[in-house]
Design a protein around this motif. Structure first.
Motif, mmCIF file in Angstrom:
data_model
loop_
_atom_site.group_PDB
_atom_site.id
_atom_site.type_symbol
_atom_site.label_atom_id
_atom_site.label_comp_id
_atom_site.label_asym_id
_atom_site.label_seq_id
_atom_site.Cartn_x
_atom_site.Cartn_y
_atom_site.Cartn_z
ATOM 1 N N UNK A 473 0.827 -1.203 0.000
ATOM 2 C CA UNK A 473 0.000 0.000 0.000
ATOM 3 C C UNK A 473 0.862 1.253 0.000
ATOM 4 N N UNK A 474 1.933 1.253 0.820
ATOM 5 C CA UNK A 474 2.820 2.412 0.877
ATOM 6 C C UNK A 474 3.584 2.586 -0.440
ATOM 7 N N UNK A 475 4.009 1.486 -1.034
ATOM 8 C CA UNK A 475 4.704 1.565 -2.323
ATOM 9 C C UNK A 475 3.772 2.117 -3.396
ATOM 10 N N UNK A 476 2.508 1.696 -3.378
ATOM 11 C CA UNK A 476 1.540 2.208 -4.353
ATOM 12 C C UNK A 476 1.359 3.708 -4.197
ATOM 13 N N UNK A 482 -2.609 3.745 -9.525
ATOM 14 C CA UNK A 482 -4.050 3.917 -9.387
ATOM 15 C C UNK A 482 -4.711 2.674 -8.801
ATOM 16 N N UNK A 483 -4.122 1.516 -9.000
ATOM 17 C CA UNK A 483 -4.697 0.279 -8.477
ATOM 18 C C UNK A 483 -3.567 -0.596 -7.940
ATOM 19 N N UNK A 484 -3.936 -1.479 -6.994
ATOM 20 C CA UNK A 484 -2.944 -2.373 -6.417
ATOM 21 C C UNK A 484 -2.437 -3.389 -7.430
ATOM 22 N N UNK A 485 -3.196 -3.609 -8.491
ATOM 23 C CA UNK A 485 -2.747 -4.547 -9.525
ATOM 24 C C UNK A 485 -1.422 -4.082 -10.136
ATOM 25 N N UNK A 486 -1.238 -2.767 -10.236
ATOM 26 C CA UNK A 486 0.009 -2.240 -10.785
ATOM 27 C C UNK A 486 1.169 -2.480 -9.821
ATOM 28 N N UNK A 487 0.889 -2.440 -8.534
ATOM 29 C CA UNK A 487 1.943 -2.602 -7.530
ATOM 30 C C UNK A 487 2.301 -4.062 -7.306
ATOM 31 N N UNK A 488 1.332 -4.966 -7.497
ATOM 32 C CA UNK A 488 1.550 -6.376 -7.215
ATOM 33 C C UNK A 488 2.665 -6.982 -8.063
ATOM 34 N N UNK A 489 3.012 -6.325 -9.181
ATOM 35 C CA UNK A 489 4.067 -6.870 -10.023
ATOM 36 C C UNK A 489 5.393 -6.912 -9.270
ATOM 37 N N UNK A 490 5.579 -5.970 -8.331
ATOM 38 C CA UNK A 490 6.828 -5.976 -7.558
ATOM 39 C C UNK A 490 6.855 -7.112 -6.541
ATOM 40 N N UNK A 491 5.665 -7.571 -6.125
ATOM 41 C CA UNK A 491 5.620 -8.731 -5.231
ATOM 42 C C UNK A 491 6.097 -9.974 -5.955
ATOM 43 N N UNK A 492 5.973 -10.005 -7.278
ATOM 44 C CA UNK A 492 6.495 -11.133 -8.040
ATOM 45 C C UNK A 492 8.018 -11.140 -8.041
ATOM 46 N N UNK A 493 8.611 -9.955 -7.914
ATOM 47 C CA UNK A 493 10.077 -9.874 -7.889
ATOM 48 C C UNK A 493 10.613 -10.326 -6.542
ATOM 49 N N UNK A 494 10.009 -9.852 -5.464
ATOM 50 C CA UNK A 494 10.542 -10.103 -4.124
ATOM 51 C C UNK A 494 9.430 -10.627 -3.220
ATOM 52 N N UNK A 495 9.065 -11.873 -3.378
ATOM 53 C CA UNK A 495 8.045 -12.505 -2.540
ATOM 54 C C UNK A 495 8.720 -12.999 -1.264
ATOM 55 N N UNK A 496 8.553 -12.257 -0.159
ATOM 56 C CA UNK A 496 9.248 -12.595 1.081
ATOM 57 C C UNK A 496 8.748 -13.920 1.658
ATOM 58 N N UNK A 497 7.465 -14.236 1.449
ATOM 59 C CA UNK A 497 6.953 -15.508 1.970
ATOM 60 C C UNK A 497 7.660 -16.678 1.321
ATOM 61 N N UNK A 498 7.807 -16.603 -0.007
ATOM 62 C CA UNK A 498 8.525 -17.666 -0.718
ATOM 63 C C UNK A 498 9.961 -17.749 -0.233
ATOM 64 N N UNK A 499 10.599 -16.588 -0.057
ATOM 65 C CA UNK A 499 12.003 -16.589 0.376
ATOM 66 C C UNK A 499 12.145 -17.189 1.776
#
Length: 606
Positions: A473-476, A482-499
């Motif tokens: 939310x803060x990154x967005x 305008x939408x979280x869908x645009x920000x979620x792409x960065x979660x694909x780069x650095x998924x902390x849960x997976x790490x």
């Protein structure tokens, strides 16, 4: 404004010219006097004006300065053909005819950062525009500058000297900037790409009238609601389509004549078209052309005009599959070298733009559109108002003190008389994106890394933030999504849960591969876990303590604080570990107890 001498006739005009020369400190000797007398006796201003351009150009060169004075003082107007074919010395003559105006113009040019050579060429452009329109240099309007430039370029093309047109257009553009900030006219001249504009217009002129009118009306409509760059992209796609139709089927005279076979042929044409960068067009470019064409046909059908397509012509299956790559970013080591190289760069704009793009995540266009009032103070902190950008929304982002210091330094050296609110101005005009790209290229070369774009720095900041625990939310909000869908792409780069889950099992996987003698401490079953917990149950006089080992207890050091508690130097290592454990946990009271016991042991040993 210095007043030009009043018009005179005959010998009176000759005397006025000689007097003006003397007042300006010019040489007024017998040769000059005789040439002046001869000119006015034989032809004068009226005689010269009645001559054809060829006759004017064939006159002896000794008369040209006199003619130039007549033009500069608004007693004659001059044709662009004459100025192109012979030297008229208008810049030099106007300099001493209008000394006050020239001094003001020169001071503003210097304040804007133009050099001496540029000043001479700019003043010459102002003098030529004034001579063509019969006005004084400080009264030349923006429209008159444009007209004079266009007529001079046309005369150059006719005389075969069009290769010099680029320099002349540059001089007029820079002159208009200086005149604008001086308050002489209302706007600077826009840059013009002469050859490409002429070529595009010639192509549209060759299109059948009805087809050209339909597409032209469509572009006029979308221009009302879309950005200029978007409209230009649509125009390129439609121009490519009509160019293809001219060779594929010249009988197509309207949109209503377009059939499915034309679209299929256009798809093959795009797939084979060479790219300016080598190879063929990228699939994204092909999709963009087809998308613009499809939207055009759909809207024409919806608007129900007099020239609409007969049915659906472009289908979803016509579009090539687009790639969905992850955002490109640079790693932490390269980012550190980039910032270090930027801070060492001698140019202030280079330092400022690299630091801002890397530490705010602004888009390139947003950065270039910052205004002088973009920084605001809210409470004790400074914030930066990012202007309306790609998504038509503005936002506030926190401004780091180091960035605020860079901005203050830039504003301090900004000319005070600029008639523009834009923050990034150089030589009186907005700094272009080419200069920003040049700054990034230079810093990347100094840092020894591959070329980085402004948008890569945006992706880098988002990746750094999410890797260090910043919420989506803060990154967005920071990036203006305008939408979280645009920000979620960065979660694909650095998924902390997976790490986290990956590294939690990596030790067990290594145990499987390396076959160690004993399993890791956390590799235990239910019975082993139960036994370990029972071992940590502390037996008491009337029961036992069931406190899990993960929880702290305020009474676990109660015996050590008792006055009857005795310890010896044999227990010193254990006491030191207990003191250090208390320090790590922030248990100040417990830490003091063990520190006191250690001090007592050292005293007894001494």
């Amino acid at each position: 404004m210095t007043s030009a001498p009043a018009p005179q006739a005959g010998d009176g005009l000759a005397d006025a010219y000689l007097q003006a020369l003397a007042s300006a400190g010019m040489y007024v000797g017998p040769p000059v006097v005789s040439v002046t007398r001869v000119f006015f006796d034989r032809m004068g201003a009226d005689g010269w004006a009645a001559m054809a351009v060829d006759e004017q150009c064939r006159l002896p060169a000794k008369y040209r300065r006199t003619v130039g004075w007549l033009i500069a003082t608004c007693r004659l107007t001059v044709s662009p053909e004459y100025l192109v074919r012979v030297p008229a010395y208008l810049g030099g003559i106007s300099k001493w005819v209008y000394p006050d105006e020239f001094a003001s113009f020169a001071a503003m040019a210097a304040e804007l950062g133009f050099g001496g050579k540029s000043l001479v060429q700019q003043w010459s452009a102002m003098a030529k525009a004034a001579g063509i329109h019969g006005v004084e240099p400080d009264t030349v309007t923006s429209e008159q500058l444009v007209d004079a430039r266009d007529r001079l370029l046309a005369a150059m093309a006719e005389a075969g000297t069009y290769r010099d047109g680029h320099a002349l257009a540059r001089d007029f553009h820079q002159a208009s900037i200086t005149a604008f900030h001086l308050g002489w006219n209302d706007r600077p001249l826009a840059r013009r790409a002469w050859n490409r504009r002429t070529e595009r217009q010639a192509l549209w002129d060759s299109v059948p009238e009805r087809l050209r009118r339909t597409f032209s009306d469509y572009l006029d409509q979308v221009r009302l609601s879309l950005r200029t760059s978007t409209v230009e992209s649509i125009e390129r796609a439609l121009r490519e389509f009509v160019t293809f139709l001219a060779g594929f089927d010249p009988d197509v005279a309207a949109v209503a004549d377009v059939r499915r076979r034309h679209i299929e042929g256009f798809k093959l044409h795009l797939s084979r078209k060479p790219s300016s960068k080598g190879g063929t067009l990228h699939r994204h470019t092909i999709a963009q052309h087809l998308g613009a064409l499809r939207t055009c046909f759909e809207r024409l059908s919806e608007w129900d005009g007099d020239d609409v397509p007969r049915g659906v012509l472009v289908f979803a299956g016509d579009f090539p599959i687009r790639d969905q790559p992850l955002p490109r970013f640079i790693d932490d080591g390269a980012a550190a070298r980039l910032i270090a190289a930027a801070r060492a760069h001698p140019d202030l704009f280079t330092r400022l733009c690299v630091e801002f793009l890397a530490r705010t995540g602004m888009r390139r266009g947003e950065f270039m559109a910052l205004t002088v009032d973009s920084v605001v103070q809210i409470g004790s902190s400074f914030w930066l108002r990012v202007p309306l950008g790609k998504l038509h929304n503005d936002r506030y982002i926190p401004l780091h003190p180091q960035l605020k210091a860079l901005l203050d330094e830039w504003i301090a050296q900004r000319p005070a008389r600029l008639r523009s609110d834009l923050l990034f101005i150089r030589n009186g005009r907005p700094i272009g994106e080419a200069m920003l790209e040049k700054a990034l290229t230079e810093v990347c070369e100094s840092a020894g890394i591959d070329r980085v774009t402004a948008h890569q720095l945006r992706h880098t900041l988002a990746t750094q933030a999410i890797n260090r625990g910043m919420s989506l939310e803060a990154i967005a909000a920071l990036l203006g999504h305008r939408s979280m869908r645009m920000t979620m792409v960065y979660a694909r780069i650095a998924d902390r849960t997976v790490a986290d889950e990956y590294f939690s099992v990596s030790e067990k996987v290594e145990a499987l591969y390396n076959a160690p003698r004993q399993l890791p401490a956390d590799a235990e079953g239910n019975e082993m876990t139960k036994l370990r917990r029972e071992m940590h149950q502390r037996m008491l006089g009337n029961g036992y303590c069931a406190r899990p080992v993960e929880l702290d207890c305020h009474y676990e050091s109660i015996c050590e604080s008792c006055t009857f508690f005795v310890t010896t130097i044999d227990f010193k290592p254990t006491l030191q570990r207990q003191r250090d454990d208390a320090a790590r946990k922030g248990q100040v009271g417990r830490q003091k107890i063990f520190a006191g016991l250690l001090e007592r042991i050292d005293t007894q040993a001494g």
